[in-house]
Design a protein around this motif. Structure first.
Motif, short mmCIF file in Angstrom:
data_model
loop_
_atom_site.label_atom_id
_atom_site.label_comp_id
_atom_site.label_asym_id
_atom_site.label_seq_id
_atom_site.Cartn_x
_atom_site.Cartn_y
_atom_site.Cartn_z
N MET A 1 -7.10 -8.58 -30.42
CA MET A 1 -6.08 -8.15 -29.46
C MET A 1 -6.74 -7.59 -28.22
O MET A 1 -7.82 -7.00 -28.30
N PRO A 2 -6.15 -7.79 -27.06
CA PRO A 2 -6.70 -7.17 -25.86
C PRO A 2 -6.60 -5.64 -25.95
O PRO A 2 -5.62 -5.11 -26.46
N SER A 3 -7.61 -4.98 -25.46
CA SER A 3 -7.63 -3.52 -25.49
C SER A 3 -6.66 -2.96 -24.45
O SER A 3 -6.16 -3.68 -23.57
N ILE A 4 -6.42 -1.67 -24.55
CA ILE A 4 -5.58 -1.02 -23.54
C ILE A 4 -6.21 -1.15 -22.16
O ILE A 4 -5.51 -1.36 -21.16
N ALA A 5 -7.54 -1.07 -22.09
CA ALA A 5 -8.21 -1.23 -20.80
C ALA A 5 -7.96 -2.62 -20.22
O ALA A 5 -7.73 -2.77 -19.01
N THR A 6 -8.00 -3.65 -21.07
CA THR A 6 -7.72 -5.00 -20.61
C THR A 6 -6.28 -5.12 -20.13
O THR A 6 -5.99 -5.76 -19.10
N CYS A 7 -5.36 -4.53 -20.88
CA CYS A 7 -3.95 -4.55 -20.47
C CYS A 7 -3.76 -3.88 -19.11
O CYS A 7 -3.00 -4.36 -18.26
N ARG A 8 -4.47 -2.79 -18.89
CA ARG A 8 -4.36 -2.10 -17.60
C ARG A 8 -4.94 -2.97 -16.48
O ARG A 8 -4.40 -3.01 -15.37
N ASP A 9 -6.04 -3.67 -16.77
CA ASP A 9 -6.61 -4.58 -15.77
C ASP A 9 -5.60 -5.67 -15.41
O ASP A 9 -5.46 -6.03 -14.23
N ALA A 10 -4.91 -6.19 -16.42
CA ALA A 10 -3.91 -7.22 -16.15
C ALA A 10 -2.75 -6.65 -15.33
O ALA A 10 -2.23 -7.31 -14.43
N LEU A 11 -2.36 -5.42 -15.63
CA LEU A 11 -1.25 -4.81 -14.90
C LEU A 11 -1.61 -4.53 -13.44
O LEU A 11 -0.73 -4.55 -12.58
N GLU A 12 -2.88 -4.28 -13.16
CA GLU A 12 -3.29 -4.09 -11.77
C GLU A 12 -2.95 -5.32 -10.93
O GLU A 12 -2.61 -5.20 -9.74
N LEU A 13 -3.02 -6.49 -11.55
CA LEU A 13 -2.63 -7.72 -10.84
C LEU A 13 -1.12 -7.93 -10.91
O LEU A 13 -0.51 -8.37 -9.94
N ALA A 14 -0.52 -7.62 -12.05
CA ALA A 14 0.92 -7.85 -12.21
C ALA A 14 1.73 -7.12 -11.15
O ALA A 14 2.72 -7.66 -10.63
N VAL A 15 1.35 -5.90 -10.82
CA VAL A 15 2.14 -5.11 -9.88
C VAL A 15 1.94 -5.54 -8.43
O VAL A 15 2.57 -4.98 -7.53
N ARG A 16 1.10 -6.56 -8.21
CA ARG A 16 1.01 -7.14 -6.88
C ARG A 16 2.18 -8.08 -6.60
O ARG A 16 2.30 -8.62 -5.50
N ALA A 17 3.06 -8.27 -7.58
CA ALA A 17 4.20 -9.16 -7.39
C ALA A 17 5.12 -8.64 -6.29
O ALA A 17 5.22 -7.43 -6.07
N PRO A 18 5.81 -9.55 -5.60
CA PRO A 18 6.78 -9.10 -4.59
C PRO A 18 8.02 -8.53 -5.25
O PRO A 18 8.38 -8.89 -6.38
N SER A 19 8.68 -7.62 -4.56
CA SER A 19 9.92 -7.03 -5.06
C SER A 19 10.83 -6.74 -3.88
O SER A 19 10.38 -6.60 -2.74
N VAL A 20 12.12 -6.64 -4.17
CA VAL A 20 13.08 -6.39 -3.11
C VAL A 20 12.72 -5.10 -2.38
O VAL A 20 12.58 -4.03 -2.99
N HIS A 21 12.52 -5.19 -1.07
CA HIS A 21 12.13 -4.05 -0.22
C HIS A 21 10.85 -3.35 -0.73
O HIS A 21 10.63 -2.18 -0.42
N ASN A 22 10.04 -4.07 -1.51
CA ASN A 22 8.83 -3.47 -2.10
C ASN A 22 9.17 -2.17 -2.85
O ASN A 22 8.45 -1.18 -2.79
N THR A 23 10.28 -2.21 -3.59
CA THR A 23 10.67 -1.04 -4.37
C THR A 23 9.86 -0.92 -5.67
O THR A 23 9.83 0.16 -6.27
N GLN A 24 9.27 -2.05 -6.13
CA GLN A 24 8.48 -2.06 -7.36
C GLN A 24 9.28 -1.45 -8.52
O GLN A 24 8.89 -0.45 -9.12
N PRO A 25 10.42 -2.07 -8.86
CA PRO A 25 11.38 -1.45 -9.79
C PRO A 25 11.07 -1.74 -11.25
O PRO A 25 11.92 -2.25 -11.98
N TRP A 26 9.88 -1.42 -11.68
CA TRP A 26 9.48 -1.72 -13.06
C TRP A 26 8.74 -0.55 -13.67
O TRP A 26 8.17 0.29 -12.98
N ARG A 27 8.82 -0.51 -15.01
CA ARG A 27 8.01 0.40 -15.80
C ARG A 27 7.42 -0.39 -16.96
O ARG A 27 7.99 -1.38 -17.40
N TRP A 28 6.25 0.07 -17.42
CA TRP A 28 5.51 -0.66 -18.44
C TRP A 28 5.13 0.31 -19.57
O TRP A 28 4.83 1.47 -19.33
#
Length: 317
Positions: A1-28
């Protein structure tokens, strides 16, 4: 399984996604080998997006970005969408199995860093039809489709866009919300003033006007953008999430091909105007969720600065 550190590395890229008005309306929520995505309805821009449709589409884009990031890191993401019927905010659970990355995985992950919402006019060469087809085909994997609006039908798309802009120009509640989420300087959310061009009344299809726009246009030539409407046969939350995944896949493919893109959704927050687009542009065959401008910016055009993002510590439980 990917480690928590790997998951965080992936999330660093995931949150580069566009969002309405750049509100970034997500939690993980992150555990070893498991990432869960939740909609943050507290960040809904209610005057712009009264049904939270654009909010869920934004989360879908982040979900696909996460899949691409995991693939680059050597993991195949297995996504269970809407896993809990009693929690509409619980949008997805992601588990991973090992898989060596391909060259395409690496290039699409690189496109996450390169992609920007370029709202300027696109004065460059016409986009080849094969490239538009390559971008549009990305939507089908997620239960969505991308309708390329031909030139003869652009007036049918322009009419509701102009009506939306005219309504918003006198809507105090909308203008107050827009001022809160645009014209920003130095904050981690919202649309930066440096990345928003001024209103272009001469354009056939007007783009959304943001507060305190400071971005200079590259040219005064007419905009030569192509327009793609991302749509689904159904109009529920699962469809909205899939439309967001499809949008992300299309944006990254376009970036990989060297194309410029930006998202437009202004008339889709108004029931009658969204229905007008569904009836005229989509022939009542699907529901529109977002529109993508696609074009070519010359290499000589000034590069845009990166749009800021919230630190992971604020969005991870």
């Amino acid at each position: 399984m990917p480690s928590i550190a790997t998951c965080r590395d992936a999330l660093e890229l995931a949150v580069r996604a566009p969002s309405v008005h750049n509100t970034q309306p997500w939690r993980w929520r992150v555990q070893p080998g498991l990432v869960e995505l939740f909609a943050d309805f507290g960040r809904q821009v209610t005057a712009t997006d009264p049904k939270a449709r654009a909010l869920v589409v934004s989360c879908g884009a982040a979900l696909h970005h996460l899949e691409v990031a995991f693939a680059m890191l050597g993991w195949q993401a297995h996504i269970d969408r809407m896993p809990d019927p009693d929690r509409p905010d619980h949008l997805a659970t992601v588990r991973c199995t090992p898989r060596p990355p391909s060259d395409l995985d690496i290039r699409l992950a690189a496109a996450i860093h390169l992609r920007q919402s370029d709202r300027r006019r696109y004065p460059g060469r016409p986009v080849p039809a094969r490239e538009l087809r390559a971008v549009s085909r990305c939507a089908s994997r997620f239960g969505a489709a991308a309708r390329h609006v031909p030139e003869r039908m652009l007036p049918q798309l322009a009419a509701p866009m102009r009506r939306a802009a005219a309504r918003h120009a006198t809507d105090t509640r909308y203008l107050t919300e827009l001022a809160q989420w645009s014209g920003c300087h130095g904050g981690p959310t919202g649309v930066p003033a440096r990345n928003a061009p001024a209103a272009r009344s001469s354009d056939e299809l007007p783009v959304r006007v943001f507060a305190e726009a400071e971005l200079a246009e590259y040219t005064d030539e007419p905009d030569s953008a192509h327009w793609l409407v991302v749509c689904t046969p159904n109009d529920n939350q699962l469809s909205q999430l899939g439309a967001g995944q499809a949008t992300s896949a299309m944006l990254l493919q376009a970036t990989y091909l060297g194309l410029a893109t930006s998202l437009q959704s202004e008339p889709l927050g108004m029931f009658d105007l969204r229905e007008q687009i569904r009836t005229t542009v989509l022939q009542e065959c699907a529901y529109p969720h977002v529109m993508i401008r696609v074009g070519v910016m010359p290499p000589a055009a000034a590069p845009l600065e990166s749009t800021p993002r919230r630190p992971l510590g604020e969005i991870i439980d």
